[in-house]
Design a protein around this motif. Sequence first.
Motif, PDB file in Angstrom:
ATOM      1  N   LYS A   1      -4.620  -2.131 -10.657  1.00 34.41           N
ATOM      2  CA  LYS A   1      -3.278  -2.211 -11.232  1.00 34.41           C
ATOM      3  C   LYS A   1      -2.267  -2.702 -10.196  1.00 34.41           C
ATOM      4  O   LYS A   1      -1.358  -3.487 -10.509  1.00 34.41           O
ATOM      5  CB  LYS A   1      -2.846  -0.843 -11.763  1.00 34.41           C
ATOM      6  N   ILE A   2      -2.404  -2.228  -8.965  1.00 35.83           N
ATOM      7  CA  ILE A   2      -1.498  -2.660  -7.888  1.00 35.83           C
ATOM      8  C   ILE A   2      -1.661  -4.151  -7.629  1.00 35.83           C
ATOM      9  O   ILE A   2      -0.682  -4.877  -7.457  1.00 35.83           O
ATOM     10  CB  ILE A   2      -1.772  -1.836  -6.609  1.00 35.83           C
ATOM     11  N   GLU A   3      -2.902  -4.614  -7.616  1.00 33.42           N
ATOM     12  CA  GLU A   3      -3.154  -6.039  -7.370  1.00 33.42           C
ATOM     13  C   GLU A   3      -2.541  -6.897  -8.479  1.00 33.42           C
ATOM     14  O   GLU A   3      -2.029  -7.999  -8.205  1.00 33.42           O
ATOM     15  CB  GLU A   3      -4.651  -6.286  -7.240  1.00 33.42           C
ATOM     16  N   GLN A   4      -2.573  -6.409  -9.703  1.00 34.13           N
ATOM     17  CA  GLN A   4      -1.902  -7.133 -10.796  1.00 34.13           C
ATOM     18  C   GLN A   4      -0.392  -7.161 -10.566  1.00 34.13           C
ATOM     19  O   GLN A   4       0.266  -8.179 -10.790  1.00 34.13           O
ATOM     20  CB  GLN A   4      -2.209  -6.468 -12.134  1.00 34.13           C
ATOM     21  N   LEU A   5       0.155  -6.031 -10.121  1.00 31.08           N
ATOM     22  CA  LEU A   5       1.594  -5.923  -9.914  1.00 31.08           C
ATOM     23  C   LEU A   5       2.080  -6.867  -8.820  1.00 31.08           C
ATOM     24  O   LEU A   5       3.076  -7.574  -8.991  1.00 31.08           O
ATOM     25  CB  LEU A   5       1.963  -4.480  -9.550  1.00 31.08           C
ATOM     26  N   ILE A   6       1.373  -6.885  -7.684  1.00 31.23           N
ATOM     27  CA  ILE A   6       1.843  -7.686  -6.539  1.00 31.23           C
ATOM     28  C   ILE A   6       1.245  -9.089  -6.536  1.00 31.23           C
ATOM     29  O   ILE A   6       1.546  -9.897  -5.665  1.00 31.23           O
ATOM     30  CB  ILE A   6       1.524  -6.988  -5.209  1.00 31.23           C
ATOM     31  N   ARG A   7       0.378  -9.362  -7.542  1.00 33.31           N
ATOM     32  CA  ARG A   7      -0.238 -10.682  -7.683  1.00 33.31           C
ATOM     33  C   ARG A   7      -0.968 -11.096  -6.399  1.00 33.31           C
ATOM     34  O   ARG A   7      -0.793 -12.199  -5.886  1.00 33.31           O
ATOM     35  CB  ARG A   7       0.816 -11.724  -8.073  1.00 33.31           C
ATOM     36  N   PHE A   8      -1.777 -10.169  -5.892  1.00 38.50           N
ATOM     37  CA  PHE A   8      -2.492 -10.423  -4.639  1.00 38.50           C
ATOM     38  C   PHE A   8      -3.751  -9.567  -4.610  1.00 38.50           C
ATOM     39  O   PHE A   8      -3.718  -8.390  -4.933  1.00 38.50           O
ATOM     40  CB  PHE A   8      -1.593 -10.061  -3.449  1.00 38.50           C
ATOM     41  N   LYS A   9      -4.866 -10.174  -4.251  1.00 33.45           N
ATOM     42  CA  LYS A   9      -6.133  -9.457  -4.124  1.00 33.45           C
ATOM     43  C   LYS A   9      -6.215  -8.888  -2.713  1.00 33.45           C
ATOM     44  O   LYS A   9      -6.297  -9.637  -1.736  1.00 33.45           O
ATOM     45  CB  LYS A   9      -7.309 -10.409  -4.388  1.00 33.45           C
ATOM     46  N   ILE A  10      -6.172  -7.568  -2.612  1.00 28.10           N
ATOM     47  CA  ILE A  10      -6.161  -6.935  -1.294  1.00 28.10           C
ATOM     48  C   ILE A  10      -7.558  -7.013  -0.683  1.00 28.10           C
ATOM     49  O   ILE A  10      -8.525  -6.540  -1.285  1.00 28.10           O
ATOM     50  CB  ILE A  10      -5.709  -5.463  -1.390  1.00 28.10           C
TER      51      ILE A  10
END
Length: 445
Positions: A368-377
Amino acid sequence: MHGFTYICNMSSFEDFKLNKQLLTAIQEAGLKEPTEIQKKAIPSVLSGQDVMGIAQTGTGKTAAFALPILMNLKYAQGEDARALVLSPTRELAIQLGEHFKAFSTYLDLRYVVLYGGVGPKQQIEELESGVDIIISTPNRFMDLYLKGHIGARSIKVLVMDEADKIMDMGFAGMIHRILEVLPSKRQNLLFSATMNPAVRRIADNFLDFPVEVEVSEQATVAETIEQLVYKVPNQGTKMKLLEDLLSDGEDFRRLIVFCRTRKQSDLVYEYLSRRFGEEDVRVIHANKGQNTRINAINAFKSGDLRILVATDVAARGIDVSDVSHVINFDVPIIIEDYVHRVGRTGRAEREGKAITFCNPAEEYYIGKIEQLIRFKIPVELIDEGLVVEETPFSERQAMAREIDAQKKREDPNFQGAFHESKYKNSRPASSSSKRSARSRKNKRR
């Protein structure tokens, strides 16, 4: 609410036509040139327009509203406040007070910072001696207003800082009560790192044809922050990994460890203080006294403290330009808090690193965080030399239940792979225990 976007390119603070006293204070505060949010917001605030500003933490948005407010108020006048700044937490309120103090050094303006957790006597005395600017948490403002210590009729400008956190913390009802007691004719300023539906609703309610300024895409992590995630099986291994990383005191020179709960933060603090010494570690959360929290933050700011363990109550209340690392011991469930946590490092264009520990039940929130920040950690592998603890039965069960709940949240028709009967009878009875049960039954007969 209907707004329009205003873009103004200003290359220096002199271009805003601020007075000499403010320019001197700006210079002494070490600000050399305006940031993007300041370039775009200050002209609109100076002109008296409503403003909605979206900017990640560490971009200088406090000065974007503090400087024009101080410029417009000019000098002390009357007994009652003419500006109200609302903050979600006492830590952030104190931090805002420090900014107003620095910028108003050469101005004849009075401000007071109001927050709970301490007795109101001194705050009431400051209010009664006359004030121009009130910086307050919502509850303390309303409490002192209802007791007759605050006159609201003279307030001409309202600022809602960190509006997304104000909504996340359940202050929506209190905000509406505050809006009802303020004069209807006033300037309204809303600043937030993210624009979630709750913030949009409150903005629609109290902003009138606002100028919308946005310095980056919503929920963007600063480019100066390197992000990575460790997939860790359980709590015990998280502790071992944290200890292993922090043993490198040269690289991990000043850091914040964020935990989801007060209990968890206390456990992490006790573990780290045993290994690195109590003088190197402090913990702050809502159960800690106000003076304890302030002293810990001041020690961290001054560089006397290396490790600060905190819950999200501190995610937006710490303004330190040289935090080398943020470690998310737990993945935040309110995913917007990830942006605010990691925003404690990589500030003022310095480089920083944000490390997140993620167990199997937390992978859902990482997605969900990766969707929010538009970045694959990026995923970092655990060092082969690190001892990986065995996951206790109770922790394994708790993670299984959480994963089931997540699947149910995504698909209401999901029946669940983990049922009550499954863990109640997870261990089949042995033949000897069956014989004992039959024996007890025969005796009762």
